[in-house]
Write an enzyme that holds these catalytic residues in place. Structure first.
Site, PDB file in Angstrom:
ATOM      1  CG  ASN A  11      -1.950  -1.110   1.145  1.00 57.89           C
ATOM      2  OD1 ASN A  11      -2.483  -1.417   0.091  1.00 57.89           O
ATOM      3  ND2 ASN A  11      -2.207  -1.738   2.274  1.00 57.89           N
ATOM      4  CB  CYS A  12       4.113   1.979   1.289  1.00 54.91           C
ATOM      5  SG  CYS A  12       5.421   3.204   1.372  1.00 54.91           S
TER       6      CYS A  12
END
Length: 43
Positions: A11-12
């Site tokens: 998600n980063c």
């Protein structure tokens, strides 16, 4: 060749870019999703 391990958060954006950069260099790292499998204190 040295073994590379990346503690990855999909998600980063920075983590995704780093993984892509490593793979672009022709290296297939060992990927650990650290949110699901956090390292222990000694790691």
């Amino acid at each position: 060749m040295q073994n590379i391990t990346i503690y990855h958060n999909p998600n980063c954006g920075t983590s995704r870019n780093t993984l892509a950069l490593i793979k672009h260099q022709g290296i297939e790292p060992s990927v650990i999703h650290y949110l699901d499998n956090p390292p222990d204190e000694t790691t």
